[in-house]
Design an enzyme around this catalytic site. Structure first.
Site: not given
Lengths: 190, 592, 696
Positions: C317, C387, C393, C536
């Site tokens: 990562d 967010f 945003m 993941d």
């Protein structure tokens, strides 16, 4: 397993016939056409009688002839129907005895010869049919032959040289003297 | 070593290495069916035999096919020997061979050993020589080659369930490689003086009458002995010499090309009719290693990286050079016991050697024939100097992987390579892989079996023979050399070589049986695990090559492979060799 | 957790290991190691032969001095004991580690809730009675009774017992920080946790079992190696057994000497079989697991440790591994007609409530550049827009005025929705920033129906110091590094170049990650990755070596085959090295062991047969004093070498990131050539000592 049996059997038979019968017969045909004399044994014919093969040595014990390699074939030396060597190991007392005997025979035939004895003249060949000896072995015996036969040494040397081959293509093998052919030439000399 | 020996060695290797690539490509193209004429001409044969050529086999089926095919070979050779008296092409009226000798010879020829307990010219009819022995010379050679091709496919393929079609492979190698070369080769041999006929043996009148002693026989045909128990002999005269004849050249060609080594005559390639000239001898030496050397290239080509093949070949060549130099140098030594008697040491150890070949060719030939599974001889190994005789033993003990037998040499070497990769892979911190295939538990198991089988057969067989009375009875030479003879016999049998310290009288039920078993298990005890490895590798994924992958084409790996072959191959035999050739050499030279 | 570090032969470990070495003499234990079992049988046999010889029976006929048989017997026993000791020592170390883990399993009581909410009734139960699915309430200062998922509440948790990290971590329901580990302690607030494991299956339980059972499960490669060692043993067994008939034959033909004694044959056998590697093999395995533990990595199987050595692709990562976790605002790039101060002001306003490090760094930069102080949020009547993944945003509403910051595309969408336009010059700035490897954040403002783009904030990624060199090392090891990032291609490429990775995956989604792993695997590569989030998990499950962060979710931990307690993504590199080290140690000792045989032959063969063939003394190249001292010296060397190599087995052969060929050349020189030479010196030395002491 069953599915394998038929292919196995038929392929085996087929390949056997090709390689076991067709192949040797084909080669025989080709050989007899191309090299008829060699295919049947490189035989030497003298006065209509076959006296030997150029490739197969013969036993010589008469001091008037060049002697060849000792032969360990049984029951008699140079038995061309039962080739083989002595198979004596280097430490074998029988080997030492045999070599001793051969040296004695050489000395008995030529007592005054003081040259070192060439190894090939007192050791048995691998096939028991070795047609050759080394040039050294021929040279060792030349004095004896010349004396017994009353040939000029130089003439004898020339005769020996005629029957000596060098290394094939200058590289393969050892220089060698063909004993049978040389002895035939000796008898034919003069 | 004199300059002739060096020249010969360099010339031999040069010519051999030049043949590797073209021959290797040809082999690969034939085996993979890349020639249109092969595919066209083989088709009717398959139809005739009920073979479905396009059907590939898994390793187990492939193995069964090979075993079945070879078992048929054993049966056929056995039957022909047992029935030869009643079959045609027997001008000398040879009798049927005894059951134990026939068994031994059948296994011997089917296993590509070609150990000969019998003397060819005094035992076998022409039909047996051709239809039994010549056939097996072809088919056992073909077997060895197809096994290694299957193993190569194991490396070359990935996630595949099959390793080829045994019938197709056997047919292709026999008919498109072995047969055509043999035809040309045989005719060449005749050109040099080899015989090729079906005549009866010829009697010729010799120049001199040969006088010799023969044992006296009584009316019942029994040996007569005097009061001391010594056999009584009587002087005999021979005015003629009987020249053995036969279809020699055709058998000789495939005998060398297929690394079989079973001679038409007892004296094998030392016999002037088998190997008449130094040139024929050079070609014979070349033909032993021709296919084994070329298969290395075939291997590289089929796995898609020719460097891999060259690396294996390099390892073989290094080992070969070492062995050849040693053999030629040791035989150039004169026997000190004879030098003492006044024999000129210049010619070296000539006992059991032919004058036309001398020391250099004899030493080189012995190295080639025992580093391969050939076993043909041009000199009597039994009469070699002790360390000269050690080299052929070592060649066999290494597993005959130095060029090696056809197919067997390369698969033996690849088994060693797997081992080398296993150990070296660990040493660089990766679980081992070879040519992108992970070497795991299953491969190690099979590799272990393949490496274990022959030493066990050799060591245990020798042990049985040296304690059994029947075993000791066969020994010809006294002292430690007797041990060497027996060790040599089992080394030769279990490794499918076929050469011998021929003083050993091995044509007895004891040796025929024991050596026969050693030959069979020495052959198929390796072939089966090798095919198992082939199957398992074929099924695996192929891993990518990265910087971290051990390069198996590097000089370093070649050195490592050589080291592993020497270490794993020889460690097992050190004690036995110490009690045989090594102590003989020490004794021979200690006193002088 | 305070992890004790031990010196190699720490008395605290060595003393119990000695006792264990004797305890392991039980046949049931010995049987598990076939090679050492042969030594074991040999020890028993020679002992019996000695007793027989004392009575003038058996070997007394061929061995003059029964003391010789005793000496051999004793040293064979020592050989077995030394191997046992090595194993016991390695196990002792990991047991000590396990013991400190077991300290975590406190007998705690838990408040088991009847229903999963705070108001529910609860009941005190022992932690060991908790089952999967039970729900418990944990208040401040209480221990978490079992592994589970937070389903309600937020708390700071002290996980130092597991990770050794003293700073408390926040655990809260939902998201990637919901997993808690039994044995850790809640420091403040409360959480409600759903237990996810049954007793005996907790993470700590698994760790303990793993550490303790390391010796029991052989890894695939260890099994393969054992097969090879067994095969060698079988061959050498045949070599020695057949030597007796050979010797008898030799005595007969030479007419001198006596056949070799059984004692000598057993001595020879033990010297030839690969006892060195066989005696240390399990110690190496245990030590490998133990080294992982020291690195604070728990492997769920030895197989995973082994596979780590083979990895050729590392998915890393970007954030936290290659770059410092946080991007930092480094510049304000105003749009045409906007001043930098204006932009900074708006950016700061929009970021006031943004607690992410990026957000904080914007505030800090604004303060530094324009002395803009933080304003009182409440005084501004501000409504903050957090967010979300949909809008991508964040920002603030100050009455009518809306300020937004976010990715260029998101802002573009926002601006266009409000009827404004996204000016080309801004796009140019966005691209410039991205090309530099930084992240552009665009700030826009909408006020009284007027919408305009104010400019771009450059968020700079800070590549970690030394990481480039690390990747170069990995490249030398043959490992390809792939950076995985959510950034766009341009940004990712710039950072990839700066960090020196081989490849990158930009705009990574969990699916893209999984696809990438599969693609590498189909090319025949072994892939390692780290991960923490639940998303993941599929990729972790697919990867060959998957290190889950301990801070990660339960799902991630379940999917991985290792857990990194430090949650340090760079750890992957250490994991690979440890895996390689374990394999290298095995390979090197195997080579050493086999190479040793050459010298041993030279010692024993002349000695064993010199009575039959005196000429064999020519092979006594070491000039050993007498046949019996020669044989004894070889046996003693064979035993002592195990002890000498214990440190190597436990520490492992040092791994240096060199190319495969270089590494092999070095190790071959050390362990191959060294293995040939060392015993010549060692045996000679022992022989000199024996001769000096007049023992044989």
């Amino acid at each position: 397993m069953k599915t394998l049996l038929r292919p196995a059997l038929s392929l085996f038979v087929l390949l056997s016939l090709i390689t076991g019968l067709a192949y040797p017969f084909l080669v025989t045909g080709l050989a007899k056409t191309a090299f008829p004399e060699k295919a049947s044994g490189s035989l030497i014919v003298k006065d209509g009688k076959t006296v030997g093969s150029r490739l197969i040595g013969q036993n010589f014990s008469d001091p008037k002839y060049f002697w060849g390699r000792p032969s360990a074939t049984g029951p008699m030396p140079y038995n061309a129907a039962a080739s083989g060597g002595s198979n004596q190991g280097p430490l074998n007392p029988a080997l030492v005895d045999a070599v001793k005997g051969r040296i004695e025979a050489l000395k008995a035939a030529d007592p005054d010869n003081t040259r070192p004895i060439p190894a090939d003249l007192v050791t048995a060949s691998a096939s028991g049919l070795d047609p050759h000896i080394s040039p050294a072995a021929a040279a060792y015996q030349a004095g004896r032959i010349a004396r017994l036969r009353g040939i000029e040494p130089a003439a004898l040397d020339a005769l020996v040289a005629q029957h000596t081959e060098g290394r094939q293509w200058s590289i393969f093998g050892e220089p060698r003297v063909s004993v049978l052919e040389l002895n035939l030439a000796l008898d034919a000399y003069r | 070593m004199n300059s002739h020996a060096w020249e010969l060695l360099v010339l031999y290797l040069t010519v051999l290495l030049l043949t590797v690539k073209p021959m290797g490509i040809y082999l690969a193209m034939v085996m993979e069916g890349e020639f249109a004429f092969v595919r066209k001409t083989e088709r009717p044969l398959y139809r005739l035999c009920g073979i479905r050529a396009e059907e590939e086999m898994g390793w187990l089926k492939y193995t069964f096919a090979i075993l079945l095919f070879n078992a048929l070979g054993v049966l056929a050779v056995y039957a022909l020997q047992r029935l030869q008296a009643w079959l045609p092409l027997n001008p000398q009226g040879m009798t049927n061979v005894s059951p134990d000798s026939a068994f031994n010879t059948a296994v011997s020829f089917a296993s590509n050993t070609n150990w000969q307990g019998y003397g060819g010219e005094s035992t076998m009819s022409y039909l047996t020589q051709m239809l039994a022995l010549t056939v097996q010379n072809f088919l056992s050679a073909a077997t060895g080659i197809v096994v290694v091709i299957a193993l190569i496919r194991g490396f070359a393929r990935h996630t595949a369930a099959s390793i080829g079609n045994a019938w197709v492979d056997l047919t292709r190698i026999t008919l498109y490689v072995l047969l055509p070369i043999s035809i040309v080769y045989a005719v060449f041999l005749v050109g040099q003086g080899s015989i090729q006929n079906f005549d009866a043996y010829k009697d010729v009148t010799t120049m001199e009458v040969t006088k010799y002693d023969t044992p006296k026989l009584d009316a019942a045909g029994q040996l007569v002995k005097n009061e001391k128990g010594v056999v009584v002999t009587e002087p005999t005269e021979a005015k003629t010499q009987t020249l053995a004849m036969g279809p020699v050249a055709s058998q000789e060609a495939i005998k060398m090309l297929g690394t079989n080594g079973g001679g038409f005559f007892n004296a094998n390639s030392a016999h002037p009719f088998e190997n008449p000239t130094p040139l024929s001898n050079f070609v014979q030496m070349l033909s032993i290693s021709l296919i084994p050397g070329a298969l290395c290239f075939t291997f590289g080509r089929m796995v898609g990286d020719t460097r891999q093949g060259w690396a294996v070949l390099a390892a073989m060549t290094i080992l070969f050079i070492g062995l050849a130099i040693a053999a030629m140098a040791f035989e150039q030594q004169a026997n000190p016991l004879l030098t003492q008697l006044g024999v000129d040491p210049a010619l070296g150890n000539m006992e059991g050697k032919e004058a036309r070949f001398g020391i250099a060719e004899s030493g080189l030939f012995a190295t080639i024939t025992t580093s391969a599974s050939c076993g043909a001889v041009i000199a009597m190994h039994d009469s070699f100097m002790p360390l000269g005789g050690l080299i052929p033993l070592i060649g066999m003990h290494l597993g005959e992987v130095v060029f090696g037998g056809v197919g067997t040499g390369l698969y033996g070497m690849l088994v060693f390579a797997i081992l080398a990769v296993f150990i070296s892979g660990l040493m660089i911190g990766r679980t081992p892989e070879y040519l992108g295939k992970k070497i795991e538990t299953y491969e190690m198991k099979m590799t272990s079996i393949a490496i274990l089988v022959t030493p066990l057969l050799v060591l245990v067989g020798t042990a049985i023979a040296v304690i059994a009375a029947d075993g000791r009875a066969g020994i010809a030479n006294p002292g430690a050399h007797g041990f060497s003879e027996i060790l040599y016999a089992f080394s030769s049998a279990a490794n499918n070589n076929g050469s011998a310290f021929a003083g050993l009288s091995a044509n007895t039920p004891f040796y025929n049986t024991l050596l026969g078993l050693a030959m069979w298990f020495g052959r198929f005890g390796v072939i089966v695990p090798v095919l198992a490895i082939a199957g398992s590798l074929a099924a695996k994924k192929r891993l990518a090559v990265t910087e971290g992958t051990l390069p198996t084409h590097s000089p370093l790996f070649v050195v490592l492979l050589v080291g592993i072959v020497l270490l794993v191959g020889l460690l097992n035999y050190v004690p036995a060799l110490a009690l045989g050739p090594v102590i003989e050499q020490l004794m021979l030279f200690a006193a002088h | 957790m305070t992890r004790k570090t031990f010196t190699l032969f720490d008395p605290e470990l060595a003393v119990p290991a000695v006792t264990d070495a004797f305890r392991k003499l039980s046949p049931a234990v010995q049987w598990r190691n076939p090679v050492m079992f042969v030594v074991y049988i040999g020890s028993i046999l020679t002992s019996v032969l000695w007793i027989q010889a004392l009575g003038g029976q058996g070997e007394a006929r061929v061995v003059e001095n029964p003391g010789f048989i005793l000496a051999i017997a004793l040293w064979l026993w020592f050989t077995v004991l030394f191997a046992n000791f090595a194993e016991a020592l390695a196990e002792g170390r990991s047991k000590a580690q396990a013991a400190s883990l077991r300290g975590l399993k406190k007998e705690t009581l838990a408040k088991k809730l009847h229903e999963p909410h705070l108001e529910s009734k609860w009941q005190m139960v022992p932690a060991t009675d908790l089952r999967k699915g039970d729900v418990v309430l944990i208040a401040a200062h209480e221990f978490i009774p079992a592994d589970g998922e937070v389903i309600e509440g937020v708390a700071s948790v002290d996980e130092s017992a597991i990770t050794g990290e003293s700073a408390p971590v926040i655990r809260e329901s939902g998201g990637d920080f919901s997993s808690v580990t039994g044995g850790t302690r809640v420091l403040s607030d409360w959480i409600i946790v759903r237990v996810t494991v049954n007793p005996g299956e907790t993470f700590v339980d698994r760790m303990i079992a793993m550490v303790e059972n390391a010796k029991r499960q052989k890894t695939p490669n260890e099994i393969a190696l054992t097969i090879l060692l067994v095969a060698l043993t079988i061959v050498f067994l045949a070599v020695t057994v057949t030597l007796l008939p050979y010797s008898m034959f030799s005595v007969d033909v030479a007419g001198a000497g006596t056949p070799v004694s059984i004692t000598v044959l057993i001595a020879l056998l033990v010297c030839l079989i690969p006892t060195t590697i066989a005696g240390l093999l399990s110690a190496i395995g245990v030590a490998g697991m133990s080294r992982m533990m020291q690195a604070n990595v728990i492997a769920t199987s030895g197989r995973a440790v082994e596979a780590a050595g083979d990895v050729d692709v590392l998915l890393l990562d970007k954030t936290g591994t290659i770059t410092l976790g946080n991007r930092q605002a480094s510049a304000f790039l105003p749009a045409d007609g906007v001043t930098e101060a204006e932009l900074a002001d708006a950016a700061q306003l929009a970021s006031l409530a943004d607690e992410t490090p990026e957000g904080r760094s914007i505030v800090v930069l604004a303060k530094q550049r324009f002395k803009l102080r933080e304003r009182d949020i409440h005084a501004l009547d501000a409504h903050f827009v957090h967010f979300t993944a949909q809008m991508r945003m964040s920002g603030v509403n100050l009455g009518e005025r809306q300020i937004r910051k976010g990715a260029a595309e998101a802002i573009k969408a926002f601006v266009e929705a409000e009827g404004g336009s996204f000016h080309k010059s801004v796009s140019g700035k966005v691209d410039d920033v991205a090309r530099r490897g930084s992240t552009p954040l665009v700030v826009a403002e909408s006020s009284q129906g007027k919408v305009r783009v104010l400019g771009v904030i450059e968020l700079k990624d800070i590549v970690k110091g030394g990481i480039k060199e690390r990747f170069a090392e990995l490249r030398q090891m043959g490992i390809k590094t792939v950076m995985v990032t959510g950034d766009n291609r341009v940004t990712a490429a710039a950072i990839a170049a700066e960090a020196g990775v081989d490849d990158f995956l930009a705009e990574a989604t969990p699916e893209a990650k999984l696809k990438l792993i599969r693609q590498y695997q189909s090319e025949g590569r072994l892939v390692a990755m780290t991960g923490d989030g639940t998303n993941d998990a599929p990729a972790l499950a697919q990867a060959d070596v998957a290190v889950a962060m301990n801070t990660g979710t339960q799902a991630a931990k379940e999917a991985g085959n290792m857990v990194d307690l430090d949650s340090n993504p760079t750890k992957l590199i250490e994991v690979v090295e440890t895996g390689k080290q374990m394999l290298m140690t095995r390979g090197s000792l195997t080579t050493f062991s086999i190479a040793n045989d050459i010298a041993k032959y030279f010692a024993i063969i002349p000695a064993a047969f010199v009575s039959t063939y005196p000429q064999l003394s020519a092979l006594n190249v070491m000039g050993l004093a007498s046949p019996s001292s020669a044989i004894l010296s070889a046996v003693i060397f064979n035993a002592l070498i195990i002890v000498f190599l214990i440190p190597l087995a436990l520490k492992g052969v040092k791994y240096r990131p060199l190319g495969a060929a270089t590494l092999l050349r070095q190790n071959l020189a050390i362990y191959g050539l060294g293995g040939i030479v060392a015993p010549f010196l060692g045996i000679k030395l022992i022989d000199v000592l024996i001769a000096a002491a007049g023992l044989a």
